[in-house]
Design a protein around this motif. Structure first.
Motif, short mmCIF file in Angstrom:
data_model
loop_
_atom_site.label_atom_id
_atom_site.label_comp_id
_atom_site.label_asym_id
_atom_site.label_seq_id
_atom_site.Cartn_x
_atom_site.Cartn_y
_atom_site.Cartn_z
N THR A 110 0.74 -1.08 0.10
CA THR A 110 -0.36 0.14 0.12
C THR A 110 0.65 0.78 0.03
OG1 THR A 110 -1.86 1.15 0.87
CG2 THR A 110 -0.17 -0.08 2.33
N TYR A 111 0.19 2.05 -0.46
CA TYR A 111 1.27 3.67 -0.33
C TYR A 111 0.22 4.43 -0.33
CZ TYR A 111 -0.75 3.56 -5.62
OH TYR A 111 -1.01 3.10 -6.08
N THR A 112 0.96 5.53 0.24
CA THR A 112 0.42 7.35 0.09
C THR A 112 1.56 8.33 -0.79
OG1 THR A 112 0.83 7.52 2.30
CG2 THR A 112 -1.17 6.48 1.62
N VAL A 113 1.04 8.85 -1.54
CA VAL A 113 1.03 10.13 -1.92
C VAL A 113 0.99 11.04 -1.40
CG1 VAL A 113 1.49 11.49 -3.96
CG2 VAL A 113 1.19 9.13 -4.17
N THR A 114 2.47 12.29 -0.94
CA THR A 114 2.31 13.50 -0.03
C THR A 114 2.84 15.20 -0.46
OG1 THR A 114 2.61 12.17 2.44
CG2 THR A 114 2.83 14.45 1.90
N HIS A 115 1.68 15.54 -1.06
CA HIS A 115 1.89 16.59 -2.00
C HIS A 115 2.62 17.67 -0.82
CE1 HIS A 115 1.03 15.56 -5.50
NE2 HIS A 115 0.32 14.32 -5.05
N VAL A 116 1.97 17.52 0.58
CA VAL A 116 1.89 19.19 1.85
C VAL A 116 2.51 17.86 2.43
CG1 VAL A 116 1.16 20.75 2.87
CG2 VAL A 116 0.12 20.26 0.47
N ALA A 117 3.86 18.51 2.85
CA ALA A 117 4.05 18.06 4.26
C ALA A 117 4.81 18.42 5.25
CB ALA A 117 5.77 17.34 4.01
N THR A 118 4.75 18.17 6.40
CA THR A 118 5.03 18.63 7.55
C THR A 118 6.43 19.41 7.45
OG1 THR A 118 6.24 16.69 8.59
CG2 THR A 118 4.06 16.99 9.32
N PRO A 119 6.90 20.46 8.44
CA PRO A 119 7.85 21.93 7.83
C PRO A 119 9.33 19.97 7.88
CG PRO A 119 6.27 22.25 8.98
CD PRO A 119 5.98 21.71 9.36
N SER A 120 9.67 19.13 8.36
CA SER A 120 10.62 18.48 8.71
C SER A 120 10.93 17.66 7.31
CB SER A 120 10.40 17.41 10.24
OG SER A 120 9.47 16.46 9.97
N PHE A 121 9.49 17.91 6.09
CA PHE A 121 10.19 17.12 5.03
C PHE A 121 9.71 18.05 4.47
CE2 PHE A 121 9.92 13.60 7.94
CZ PHE A 121 10.03 12.24 6.74
N SER A 122 9.65 19.46 3.97
CA SER A 122 8.74 19.87 3.23
C SER A 122 9.29 19.96 1.96
CB SER A 122 8.97 21.71 3.97
OG SER A 122 10.22 22.26 4.37
N GLU A 123 10.94 20.14 1.98
CA GLU A 123 12.20 19.70 0.56
C GLU A 123 11.52 18.12 0.34
OE1 GLU A 123 16.01 21.12 1.64
OE2 GLU A 123 14.19 22.70 2.69
N ASP A 124 11.06 17.95 0.62
CA ASP A 124 11.01 15.86 -0.12
C ASP A 124 9.67 15.78 -0.60
OD1 ASP A 124 13.53 14.47 1.37
OD2 ASP A 124 12.42 15.76 2.70
N THR A 125 8.51 17.01 -0.69
CA THR A 125 7.76 16.48 -1.74
C THR A 125 7.58 16.99 -2.85
OG1 THR A 125 7.13 19.08 -1.26
CG2 THR A 125 6.32 16.87 0.77
N PRO A 126 6.79 15.95 -3.34
CA PRO A 126 5.89 14.97 -3.38
C PRO A 126 6.56 13.76 -2.55
CG PRO A 126 5.70 15.60 -5.79
CD PRO A 126 6.42 16.23 -4.95
N TYR A 127 6.20 13.33 -2.27
CA TYR A 127 6.65 11.46 -1.84
C TYR A 127 5.55 10.73 -1.62
CZ TYR A 127 6.44 12.79 3.55
OH TYR A 127 6.12 12.94 4.40
N VAL A 128 6.05 9.27 -2.10
CA VAL A 128 4.97 8.07 -1.87
C VAL A 128 5.66 7.50 -0.54
CG1 VAL A 128 4.82 6.11 -2.69
CG2 VAL A 128 5.15 8.62 -3.93
N THR A 129 4.79 7.72 0.58
CA THR A 129 5.35 6.69 1.35
C THR A 129 4.38 5.24 1.51
OG1 THR A 129 5.11 8.35 3.31
CG2 THR A 129 5.27 5.78 4.38
N ALA A 130 5.19 4.19 1.53
CA ALA A 130 5.03 2.81 0.99
C ALA A 130 4.98 1.87 1.97
CB ALA A 130 5.42 3.18 -0.14
N ILE A 131 4.27 1.05 2.18
CA ILE A 131 4.67 -0.15 2.98
C ILE A 131 4.81 -1.73 2.21
CG2 ILE A 131 3.81 -2.17 4.79
CD1 ILE A 131 1.93 0.47 5.42
N ALA A 132 5.56 -2.61 2.30
CA ALA A 132 5.83 -3.08 1.48
C ALA A 132 6.45 -4.81 2.23
CB ALA A 132 7.15 -3.03 0.10
N SER A 133 6.06 -5.37 1.98
CA SER A 133 6.10 -6.89 2.28
C SER A 133 7.41 -7.78 2.10
CB SER A 133 5.02 -7.81 2.78
OG SER A 133 4.59 -8.42 0.94
N PHE A 134 8.22 -8.54 2.99
CA PHE A 134 9.46 -9.00 2.66
C PHE A 134 9.78 -10.08 3.67
CE2 PHE A 134 12.11 -6.37 0.35
CZ PHE A 134 11.10 -4.57 0.91
N GLY A 135 9.17 -11.06 2.61
CA GLY A 135 8.44 -12.51 3.10
C GLY A 135 7.57 -12.44 4.29
#
Ligand SMILES: [Zn+2]
Length: 131
Positions: free
Chosen positions: A64-89
């Protein structure tokens, strides 16, 4: 919480990020075969305390994943970014998905676990690259 995508740090988590950065990512497996992401002292599923470091599979699967276009200040220069959950085994890992067009993401696509640095805070993060 250990694998905090906001970049919160702790000693055990740093060890895990170091291992991933060296291509030696691992998870913790209890006697009953449950997997968990370091750092842990007991299995979160059954409470077993005999945990074995087991190499992570090379490829994970995007869950699953979510795309963030507006981030908290601590991530402001990383937008847009994708936070994902991946399964490894048997384990699920949360990280930032890089090098991917959010329009082309699909659940089930294979990803590799790696590390990245936040463009905003310069902190290390767990990250995924499409395979
Ligand atoms: Zn267990």
């Amino acid at each position: 919480m250990s694998a905090d995508p906001t970049g919160a740090r702790d000693e055990g988590f740093d060890d895990f990020v170091d291992a991933v950065a060296e291509g030696e990512g691992y998870y913790l497996e209890c006697d009953s075969g449950h997997g968990s992401v370091p750092p842990r002292r007991v299995c979160p599923d059954c409470g077993g305390s005999d945990l074995t470091e087991t190499p992570l599979p090379d490829a994970g699967e995007l869950r699953t994943y979510t795309v963030t276009h507006v981030a908290t200040p601590s991530f402001s220069e990383d937008t847009p970014y994708v936070t994902a959950i991946a399964s490894f085994g048997p384990v699920r890992i949360t990280g930032q998905l890089r090098e991917a067009d959010p329009e082309e993401l699909e659940r089930g696509m294979p990803v590799e676990l790696t590390t990245a640095r936040s463009a905003t805070t310069d902190r290390r993060l767990l990250a995924f690259d499409p395979r």
